[in-house]
Design a protein around this motif. Structure first.
Motif, PDB file in Angstrom:
ATOM      1  N   GLN A  71      92.089 -19.687  77.275  1.00 26.31           N
ATOM      2  CA  GLN A  71      92.866 -20.735  77.062  1.00 26.31           C
ATOM      3  C   GLN A  71      94.138 -20.578  78.265  1.00 26.31           C
ATOM      4  O   GLN A  71      94.335 -19.636  78.430  1.00 26.31           O
ATOM      5  N   ASN A  72      94.685 -21.590  78.779  1.00 25.53           N
ATOM      6  CA  ASN A  72      95.890 -21.681  79.617  1.00 25.53           C
ATOM      7  C   ASN A  72      96.968 -20.805  79.056  1.00 25.53           C
ATOM      8  O   ASN A  72      97.796 -21.197  77.803  1.00 25.53           O
ATOM      9  N   PRO A  73      97.331 -19.515  79.631  1.00 25.21           N
ATOM     10  CA  PRO A  73      98.464 -18.801  78.880  1.00 25.21           C
ATOM     11  C   PRO A  73      99.860 -19.444  78.948  1.00 25.21           C
ATOM     12  O   PRO A  73     100.853 -18.977  78.481  1.00 25.21           O
ATOM     13  N   LEU A  74      99.685 -20.526  79.734  1.00 32.19           N
ATOM     14  CA  LEU A  74     101.304 -21.377  79.480  1.00 32.19           C
ATOM     15  C   LEU A  74     101.189 -22.359  78.453  1.00 32.19           C
ATOM     16  O   LEU A  74     102.245 -23.103  78.424  1.00 32.19           O
ATOM     17  N   GLY A  75      99.974 -22.409  77.731  1.00 31.51           N
ATOM     18  CA  GLY A  75     100.003 -23.595  76.742  1.00 31.51           C
ATOM     19  C   GLY A  75      99.100 -24.549  77.002  1.00 31.51           C
ATOM     20  O   GLY A  75      98.774 -25.067  78.107  1.00 31.51           O
ATOM     21  N   VAL A  76      98.100 -24.992  75.911  1.00 29.96           N
ATOM     22  CA  VAL A  76      97.116 -25.732  75.961  1.00 29.96           C
ATOM     23  C   VAL A  76      97.587 -27.307  76.694  1.00 29.96           C
ATOM     24  O   VAL A  76      96.912 -27.990  77.106  1.00 29.96           O
ATOM     25  N   ASP A  77      98.962 -27.466  76.387  1.00 24.36           N
ATOM     26  CA  ASP A  77      99.370 -28.698  76.814  1.00 24.36           C
ATOM     27  C   ASP A  77     100.061 -28.914  78.072  1.00 24.36           C
ATOM     28  O   ASP A  77     100.712 -29.903  78.437  1.00 24.36           O
ATOM     29  N   SER A  78     100.164 -27.746  78.596  1.00 20.23           N
ATOM     30  CA  SER A  78     101.002 -27.441  79.755  1.00 20.23           C
ATOM     31  C   SER A  78      99.881 -27.652  81.262  1.00 20.23           C
ATOM     32  O   SER A  78      98.675 -27.225  80.872  1.00 20.23           O
ATOM     33  N   PRO A  79     100.557 -28.242  82.196  1.00 20.31           N
ATOM     34  CA  PRO A  79      99.486 -27.765  83.540  1.00 20.31           C
ATOM     35  C   PRO A  79      99.122 -26.573  83.873  1.00 20.31           C
ATOM     36  O   PRO A  79     100.011 -25.820  83.804  1.00 20.31           O
ATOM     37  N   LEU A  80      98.066 -26.564  84.182  1.00 11.60           N
ATOM     38  CA  LEU A  80      97.361 -25.209  84.726  1.00 11.60           C
ATOM     39  C   LEU A  80      97.339 -25.295  86.379  1.00 11.60           C
ATOM     40  O   LEU A  80      96.489 -25.650  86.740  1.00 11.60           O
ATOM     41  N   LYS A  81      98.492 -24.650  87.015  1.00 10.19           N
ATOM     42  CA  LYS A  81      98.403 -25.000  88.498  1.00 10.19           C
ATOM     43  C   LYS A  81      98.278 -23.552  89.094  1.00 10.19           C
ATOM     44  O   LYS A  81      99.212 -22.566  88.902  1.00 10.19           O
ATOM     45  N   ILE A  82      97.387 -23.210  89.516  1.00  9.86           N
ATOM     46  CA  ILE A  82      97.085 -21.690  90.354  1.00  9.86           C
ATOM     47  C   ILE A  82      97.601 -22.079  91.774  1.00  9.86           C
ATOM     48  O   ILE A  82      97.081 -23.002  92.527  1.00  9.86           O
ATOM     49  N   ALA A  83      98.588 -21.247  92.187  1.00 11.51           N
ATOM     50  CA  ALA A  83      99.313 -21.249  93.516  1.00 11.51           C
ATOM     51  C   ALA A  83      98.053 -21.004  94.597  1.00 11.51           C
ATOM     52  O   ALA A  83      97.696 -20.061  94.535  1.00 11.51           O
ATOM     53  N   GLY A  84      97.935 -21.937  95.351  1.00 14.82           N
ATOM     54  CA  GLY A  84      96.950 -21.916  96.553  1.00 14.82           C
ATOM     55  C   GLY A  84      97.324 -20.865  97.636  1.00 14.82           C
ATOM     56  O   GLY A  84      96.454 -20.643  98.383  1.00 14.82           O
ATOM     57  N   GLY A 165      99.650  -2.083  70.041  1.00  9.39           N
ATOM     58  CA  GLY A 165      99.130  -1.980  68.631  1.00  9.39           C
ATOM     59  C   GLY A 165      99.112  -3.151  67.840  1.00  9.39           C
ATOM     60  O   GLY A 165      98.293  -3.376  66.944  1.00  9.39           O
ATOM     61  N   GLY A 166      99.941  -4.200  68.175  1.00  5.70           N
ATOM     62  CA  GLY A 166      99.957  -5.604  67.468  1.00  5.70           C
ATOM     63  C   GLY A 166      98.629  -6.277  67.643  1.00  5.70           C
ATOM     64  O   GLY A 166      98.197  -6.139  68.879  1.00  5.70           O
ATOM     65  N   ILE A 167      98.229  -6.966  66.863  1.00  8.82           N
ATOM     66  CA  ILE A 167      97.102  -8.020  66.898  1.00  8.82           C
ATOM     67  C   ILE A 167      97.506  -9.489  67.195  1.00  8.82           C
ATOM     68  O   ILE A 167      98.416  -9.876  66.129  1.00  8.82           O
ATOM     69  N   VAL A 168      97.128  -9.899  67.988  1.00  9.98           N
ATOM     70  CA  VAL A 168      97.645 -11.541  68.328  1.00  9.98           C
ATOM     71  C   VAL A 168      96.299 -12.550  68.345  1.00  9.98           C
ATOM     72  O   VAL A 168      95.433 -12.183  68.586  1.00  9.98           O
ATOM     73  N   LYS A 169      96.585 -13.575  67.980  1.00  5.98           N
ATOM     74  CA  LYS A 169      95.630 -14.776  67.997  1.00  5.98           C
ATOM     75  C   LYS A 169      95.806 -15.610  68.958  1.00  5.98           C
ATOM     76  O   LYS A 169      96.838 -15.582  69.846  1.00  5.98           O
ATOM     77  N   SER A 170      94.655 -16.020  69.685  1.00  3.17           N
ATOM     78  CA  SER A 170      94.595 -17.088  70.749  1.00  3.17           C
ATOM     79  C   SER A 170      95.687 -18.067  70.622  1.00  3.17           C
ATOM     80  O   SER A 170      95.888 -18.824  69.629  1.00  3.17           O
ATOM     81  N   GLY A 171      96.619 -18.284  71.472  1.00  7.75           N
ATOM     82  CA  GLY A 171      97.543 -19.390  71.500  1.00  7.75           C
ATOM     83  C   GLY A 171      98.848 -18.833  70.824  1.00  7.75           C
ATOM     84  O   GLY A 171      99.646 -19.562  70.887  1.00  7.75           O
ATOM     85  N   GLU A 172      99.010 -17.508  70.526  1.00  2.03           N
ATOM     86  CA  GLU A 172     100.193 -17.045  69.968  1.00  2.03           C
ATOM     87  C   GLU A 172     101.122 -16.695  71.095  1.00  2.03           C
ATOM     88  O   GLU A 172     100.861 -16.265  72.175  1.00  2.03           O
ATOM     89  N   LEU A 173     102.154 -16.754  70.824  1.00  3.52           N
ATOM     90  CA  LEU A 173     103.482 -16.563  71.742  1.00  3.52           C
ATOM     91  C   LEU A 173     103.554 -15.093  71.955  1.00  3.52           C
ATOM     92  O   LEU A 173     103.729 -14.619  71.039  1.00  3.52           O
TER      93      LEU A 173
END
Length: 308
Positions: A71-84, A165-173
């Motif tokens: 998923q978009n690491p900047l948030g699913v509702d954020s624009p995903l812009k890859i610098a060209g 060592g921590g476990i994170v879920k998809s979309g977790e901050l």
């Protein structure tokens, strides 16, 4: 009787024409580990599609589902812009070290989320040179380990909100965007590595083949067969045709991966392309190479160009 003989002859010819062609020996098939080739129905816009599982060694191109699993690491509702300006594999015409990830455009302090569920194997300042030959290259860095031997890197952070060592879920901050390390301005360096313990600097994959596509967009990967053991950086042009025409609507001036990226199956990849027809062209010592392909929404177009 003459008419029956003609029909039988024609029937035999049609059946033999539909038999699959045996693959050429020695050519790589650019497949990513999680995705099998997928049969596509024949359409007018894809004249090279076949009724057998698609193999890009035998046809002009194949269209597959792709591996857009993160998923978009900047948030699913954020624009995903890859610098060209500095894409994966780029050296900026020899001015910089080849880029092992992509830069996601964002503002300083923006929230960063886990691209997939996983375990934190590194969270801190990159002074140990575990993941790069240079000291403090990534600045504040988080490395997550996922299933299927995948790792994701989040670099240049201003703040880290997880511990090793921590476990994170998809979309977790997990962090906030910054410009620590060798970053120029605030952005998120995002990287994908495979296999081992993620310490191999040369085990990266192009994130454009793993990050989600923007709505309505597709992706393209190109492999050059027959260029020997190592990668050779080549400049080429991709032209997008205006709908229903052979008139160029936009041109992309790009380069294949340089030496040091031999582990990559493909030699170039580009995501978030508008659907339509594209012409790929470049010159090298073997002559002019051209290919017209189709890009579809939400899919990956795979191309193999054989160099003779």
């Amino acid at each position: 009787m003459k008419q029956i003989a003609i029909c039988l002859t024609l029937g035999i010819f049609l059946i033999s024409a539909c038999l699959p062609v045996p693959p050429k020996e020695g050519l790589p098939v650019p497949t990513h580990s999680l995705v099998p080739y997928k049969t596509q129905p024949a359409t007018e816009s894809r004249p090279t599609a076949t009724s057998i599982p698609c193999d890009p060694r035998l046809v002009e191109f194949c269209i597959v589902e792709g591996n857009f699993i993160f998923q978009n690491p900047l948030g699913v509702d954020s624009p995903l812009k890859i610098a060209g300006s500095y894409p994966y594999g780029s050296t900026e015409n020899g001015k910089r070290d080849p880029h092992r990830g992509v830069d996601l455009e964002s503002r300083e302090g923006a929230l960063v989320y886990a691209a997939a569920s996983g375990r934190v194997i590194f969270a801190g300042r990159d002074h140990e040179r575990v993941y790069t030959p240079w000291d403090d290259y990534y600045g504040n860095l988080i490395v997550l380990q996922h299933e299927n031997g995948l790792f994701t890197f989040y670099g240049h952070l201003s703040q880290i909100d997880v511990v090793v060592g921590g476990i994170v879920k998809s979309g977790e901050l997990i962090a906030r965007v910054g410009h620590t390390g060798v970053a120029i301005g605030g952005h998120l360096h995002f990287e994908v590595r495979t296999g081992g313990d993620a310490s191999d600097f040369n085990s990266t994959e192009n994130p454009e083949l793993w990050l989600p596509l923007q709505k309505g967009m597709g992706a393209l990967s190109i492999s050059l067969a027959g260029h020997g053991e190592g990668k050779i950086q080549r400049s080429f042009i991709i032209m997008r045709y205006a709908a229903g025409t052979n008139v160029s609507e936009k041109k992309y001036y790009v380069s294949t991966y340089p030496k040091g990226f031999e582990h990559n199956v493909e030699d170039f990849a580009l995501s978030n392309l508008p659907p339509g027809r594209y012409r790929i062209a470049f010159n090298d010592e073997t002559g002019l190479h051209e290919r017209v392909v189709t890009v579809e929404e939400g899919k990956l177009t795979q191309v193999i160009i054989e160099l003779e």
